[in-house]
Design an enzyme around this catalytic site. Sequence first.
Site, PDB file in Angstrom:
ATOM      1  N   LEU A  31       0.909  -1.169   0.181  1.00  0.00           N
ATOM      2  CA  LEU A  31      -0.012   0.082   0.001  1.00  0.00           C
ATOM      3  C   LEU A  31       0.908   1.168   0.026  1.00  0.00           C
ATOM      4  O   LEU A  31       1.952   1.458   0.676  1.00  0.00           O
ATOM      5  CB  LEU A  31      -0.823  -0.095   1.087  1.00  0.00           C
ATOM      6  CG  LEU A  31      -1.742   0.954   1.401  1.00  0.00           C
ATOM      7  CD1 LEU A  31      -3.157   0.537   2.095  1.00  0.00           C
ATOM      8  CD2 LEU A  31      -1.465   2.468   2.044  1.00  0.00           C
ATOM      9  N   GLY A  69       5.113   7.221   5.869  1.00  0.00           N
ATOM     10  CA  GLY A  69       5.056   8.240   6.623  1.00  0.00           C
ATOM     11  C   GLY A  69       6.044   9.523   5.880  1.00  0.00           C
ATOM     12  O   GLY A  69       6.609   9.255   5.110  1.00  0.00           O
ATOM     13  N   ILE A  70       6.079  10.622   6.551  1.00  0.00           N
ATOM     14  CA  ILE A  70       7.117  11.496   6.284  1.00  0.00           C
ATOM     15  C   ILE A  70       8.484  10.945   7.212  1.00  0.00           C
ATOM     16  O   ILE A  70       8.216  11.019   8.296  1.00  0.00           O
ATOM     17  CB  ILE A  70       6.687  12.889   6.660  1.00  0.00           C
ATOM     18  CG1 ILE A  70       5.542  13.192   5.919  1.00  0.00           C
ATOM     19  CG2 ILE A  70       7.881  14.029   6.338  1.00  0.00           C
ATOM     20  CD1 ILE A  70       4.794  14.429   6.311  1.00  0.00           C
ATOM     21  N   SER A 107      11.660   5.649  14.847  1.00  0.00           N
ATOM     22  CA  SER A 107      13.104   6.196  14.517  1.00  0.00           C
ATOM     23  C   SER A 107      14.079   6.606  15.786  1.00  0.00           C
ATOM     24  O   SER A 107      13.547   7.058  16.892  1.00  0.00           O
ATOM     25  CB  SER A 107      12.782   7.569  13.701  1.00  0.00           C
ATOM     26  OG  SER A 107      13.888   8.181  13.668  1.00  0.00           O
ATOM     27  N   HIS A 109      15.181   9.169  15.919  1.00  0.00           N
ATOM     28  CA  HIS A 109      14.841  10.665  16.240  1.00  0.00           C
ATOM     29  C   HIS A 109      13.944  10.872  17.501  1.00  0.00           C
ATOM     30  O   HIS A 109      13.692  11.828  17.627  1.00  0.00           O
ATOM     31  CB  HIS A 109      14.472  11.196  14.998  1.00  0.00           C
ATOM     32  CG  HIS A 109      15.878  11.343  14.003  1.00  0.00           C
ATOM     33  ND1 HIS A 109      16.895  12.101  14.110  1.00  0.00           N
ATOM     34  CD2 HIS A 109      16.231  10.537  12.818  1.00  0.00           C
ATOM     35  CE1 HIS A 109      17.760  11.581  13.298  1.00  0.00           C
ATOM     36  NE2 HIS A 109      17.442  10.781  12.542  1.00  0.00           N
ATOM     37  N   TYR A 132       9.236  15.589  13.829  1.00  0.00           N
ATOM     38  CA  TYR A 132       9.427  14.367  13.185  1.00  0.00           C
ATOM     39  C   TYR A 132       9.757  13.333  14.236  1.00  0.00           C
ATOM     40  O   TYR A 132       8.914  12.275  14.368  1.00  0.00           O
ATOM     41  CB  TYR A 132      10.473  14.293  12.095  1.00  0.00           C
ATOM     42  CG  TYR A 132      10.788  12.885  11.767  1.00  0.00           C
ATOM     43  CD1 TYR A 132       9.890  12.035  10.975  1.00  0.00           C
ATOM     44  CD2 TYR A 132      12.151  11.820  12.238  1.00  0.00           C
ATOM     45  CE1 TYR A 132      10.417  10.608  10.536  1.00  0.00           C
ATOM     46  CE2 TYR A 132      12.335  10.816  11.846  1.00  0.00           C
ATOM     47  CZ  TYR A 132      11.676  10.141  10.857  1.00  0.00           C
ATOM     48  OH  TYR A 132      11.824   8.809  10.410  1.00  0.00           O
ATOM     49  N   ARG A 174      28.880   8.264  11.050  1.00  0.00           N
ATOM     50  CA  ARG A 174      27.982   7.793  12.162  1.00  0.00           C
ATOM     51  C   ARG A 174      27.416   6.682  11.839  1.00  0.00           C
ATOM     52  O   ARG A 174      26.910   5.663  12.769  1.00  0.00           O
ATOM     53  CB  ARG A 174      27.032   8.909  12.340  1.00  0.00           C
ATOM     54  CG  ARG A 174      25.945   8.711  13.221  1.00  0.00           C
ATOM     55  CD  ARG A 174      24.920   9.981  13.254  1.00  0.00           C
ATOM     56  NE  ARG A 174      23.554   9.847  13.736  1.00  0.00           N
ATOM     57  CZ  ARG A 174      22.704   9.548  13.121  1.00  0.00           C
ATOM     58  NH1 ARG A 174      22.729   9.199  11.705  1.00  0.00           N
ATOM     59  NH2 ARG A 174      21.291   9.387  13.608  1.00  0.00           N
TER      60      ARG A 174
HETATM   61  N1  LIG Z   1      15.216   5.035   6.221  1.00  0.00           N
HETATM   62  C1  LIG Z   1      15.712   5.111   7.315  1.00  0.00           C
HETATM   63  O1  LIG Z   1      16.835   5.057   7.896  1.00  0.00           O
HETATM   64  C2  LIG Z   1      14.657   5.376   8.342  1.00  0.00           C
HETATM   65  C3  LIG Z   1      15.084   5.311   9.706  1.00  0.00           C
HETATM   66  C4  LIG Z   1      14.297   5.623  10.999  1.00  0.00           C
HETATM   67  C5  LIG Z   1      12.799   5.542  10.622  1.00  0.00           C
HETATM   68  N2  LIG Z   1      12.533   5.382   9.397  1.00  0.00           N
HETATM   69  C6  LIG Z   1      11.008   5.175   9.047  1.00  0.00           C
HETATM   70  O2  LIG Z   1      10.856   4.150   8.363  1.00  0.00           O
HETATM   71  C7  LIG Z   1       9.597   4.526   7.257  1.00  0.00           C
HETATM   72  C8  LIG Z   1      10.038   4.293   5.936  1.00  0.00           C
HETATM   73  O3  LIG Z   1      11.169   4.979   5.588  1.00  0.00           O
HETATM   74  P1  LIG Z   1      11.757   5.084   3.880  1.00  0.00           P
HETATM   75  O4  LIG Z   1      13.178   5.434   4.306  1.00  0.00           O
HETATM   76  O5  LIG Z   1      11.233   4.024   3.405  1.00  0.00           O
HETATM   77  O6  LIG Z   1      10.808   6.306   3.503  1.00  0.00           O
HETATM   78  P2  LIG Z   1      10.371   6.751   2.349  1.00  0.00           P
HETATM   79  O7  LIG Z   1       9.999   8.431   2.241  1.00  0.00           O
HETATM   80  O8  LIG Z   1      11.206   6.229   1.318  1.00  0.00           O
HETATM   81  O9  LIG Z   1       9.126   5.991   2.165  1.00  0.00           O
HETATM   82  C9  LIG Z   1       7.764   6.260   2.844  1.00  0.00           C
HETATM   83  C10 LIG Z   1       6.814   5.798   1.823  1.00  0.00           C
HETATM   84  O10 LIG Z   1       5.535   6.360   2.384  1.00  0.00           O
HETATM   85  C11 LIG Z   1       4.661   6.907   1.457  1.00  0.00           C
HETATM   86  N3  LIG Z   1       3.651   7.556   2.215  1.00  0.00           N
HETATM   87  C12 LIG Z   1       3.970   8.842   2.631  1.00  0.00           C
HETATM   88  N4  LIG Z   1       2.515   9.379   3.240  1.00  0.00           N
HETATM   89  C13 LIG Z   1       1.800   8.602   2.813  1.00  0.00           C
HETATM   90  C14 LIG Z   1       0.464   8.415   3.230  1.00  0.00           C
HETATM   91  N5  LIG Z   1      -0.271   9.604   3.806  1.00  0.00           N
HETATM   92  N6  LIG Z   1      -0.380   7.190   2.536  1.00  0.00           N
HETATM   93  C15 LIG Z   1       0.228   6.239   2.112  1.00  0.00           C
HETATM   94  N7  LIG Z   1       1.717   6.298   1.787  1.00  0.00           N
HETATM   95  C16 LIG Z   1       2.258   7.333   2.208  1.00  0.00           C
HETATM   96  C17 LIG Z   1       5.708   7.570   0.663  1.00  0.00           C
HETATM   97  O11 LIG Z   1       5.163   7.502  -0.844  1.00  0.00           O
HETATM   98  C18 LIG Z   1       6.870   6.617   0.480  1.00  0.00           C
HETATM   99  O12 LIG Z   1       6.788   5.628  -0.578  1.00  0.00           O
HETATM  100  C19 LIG Z   1       9.283   5.716   7.633  1.00  0.00           C
HETATM  101  O13 LIG Z   1       8.160   5.934   8.414  1.00  0.00           O
HETATM  102  C20 LIG Z   1      10.275   6.630   8.362  1.00  0.00           C
HETATM  103  O14 LIG Z   1      10.054   7.592   9.250  1.00  0.00           O
HETATM  104  C21 LIG Z   1      13.290   5.255   8.256  1.00  0.00           C
END
Ligand SMILES: NC(=O)c1ccc[n+]([C@@H]2O[C@H](COP(=O)([O-])OP(=O)(O)OC[C@H]3O[C@@H](n4cnc5c(N)ncnc54)[C@H](O)[C@@H]3O)[C@@H](O)[C@H]2O)c1
Length: 267
Positions: A31, A69-70, A107, A109, A132, A174
Amino acid sequence: MQSIVITGAAGRIGRTIAPLLEREGRRLVLLDHEVPADATGDWVEATVTDRDALAAALAGADTVVHLAGIPVEDEWESILSTNIDGTHAVLSAAHDAGVGRVLLASSIHAAGYWSAADLHDHPFEPRPDTLYGVSKAAMEALGSVFADRFGMSIVSARICTFLEHPAVDAVPGRTIATWLSPADMVRLVEAVVALEEPGHHLVWAVSANAQGWFPLEAGRAIGFEPQDDAVQWFLDRDGRTPDLPSRDDLLAGGFVGDGHPLGERWG
Ligand SMILES: NC(=O)c1ccc[n+]([C@@H]2O[C@H](COP(=O)([O-])OP(=O)(O)OC[C@H]3O[C@@H](n4cnc5c(N)ncnc54)[C@H](O)[C@@H]3O)[C@@H](O)[C@H]2O)c1
């Protein structure tokens, strides 16, 4: 047939792990509100605040992996709607659909104003570094209340730095302490899929980096045993032990300081 729903499946983590989670006898429902044009598989194009779409997508699911998410700092209204309302909507839909297990992508964060040295005394206490980070602390609190109220198994995973490999810069930084490899992320998902014990489980989602900043016991207690190691990765590449970052640095890394005002969108 086992069924796993992955929200935010088109993102960096989702598109990396989804192919690695494919198994005989398992259905993946992917999704995202932005489905790539070339996507293959079982996709649902919907926002995570669309309750009807969530109800349909989660019907019959065993596990939800909530990644949507963002993933950086943004304005409060966007963070509130996507990250906090979105998580509430996903957990409500999971409860309504009788989904037993949910993995929430929290996260580092959520705790960015601690240093690694502080984690000895404060292994899981929130101390967000950004709005965030506040949304991720709220995500953990939502996971806790749904687990306690409804007996669901909910894992809030404080993802550190998800990368194909830990070398983001020419010299190790880091990420030598915060790297989460794709294979270890998959191990975490598999642990949640197999989880029987109800309750809220807060774990650090990080590889077994020899730097050893993060307490891994809570993860091990739910069957998450990370195996990759960023220090070893650099040793294999460079033939010598890399310089290591200080345990006294804030976990926030680049999320605080000049150029990163609170509540302003990155990039
Ligand atoms: N990448 C990391 O190192 C990291 C670290 C800590 C936490 N996270 C968390 O892991 C999750 C995924 O991270 P990522 O790096 O793949 O981020 P990303 O931005 O690449 O992927 C997030 C996805 O969520 C989708 N999305 C955003 N808002 C949406 C909505 N309202 N409804 C449906 N889909 C929506 C976006 O289209 C995107 O495909 C996030 O919640 C992020 O905060 C990631």
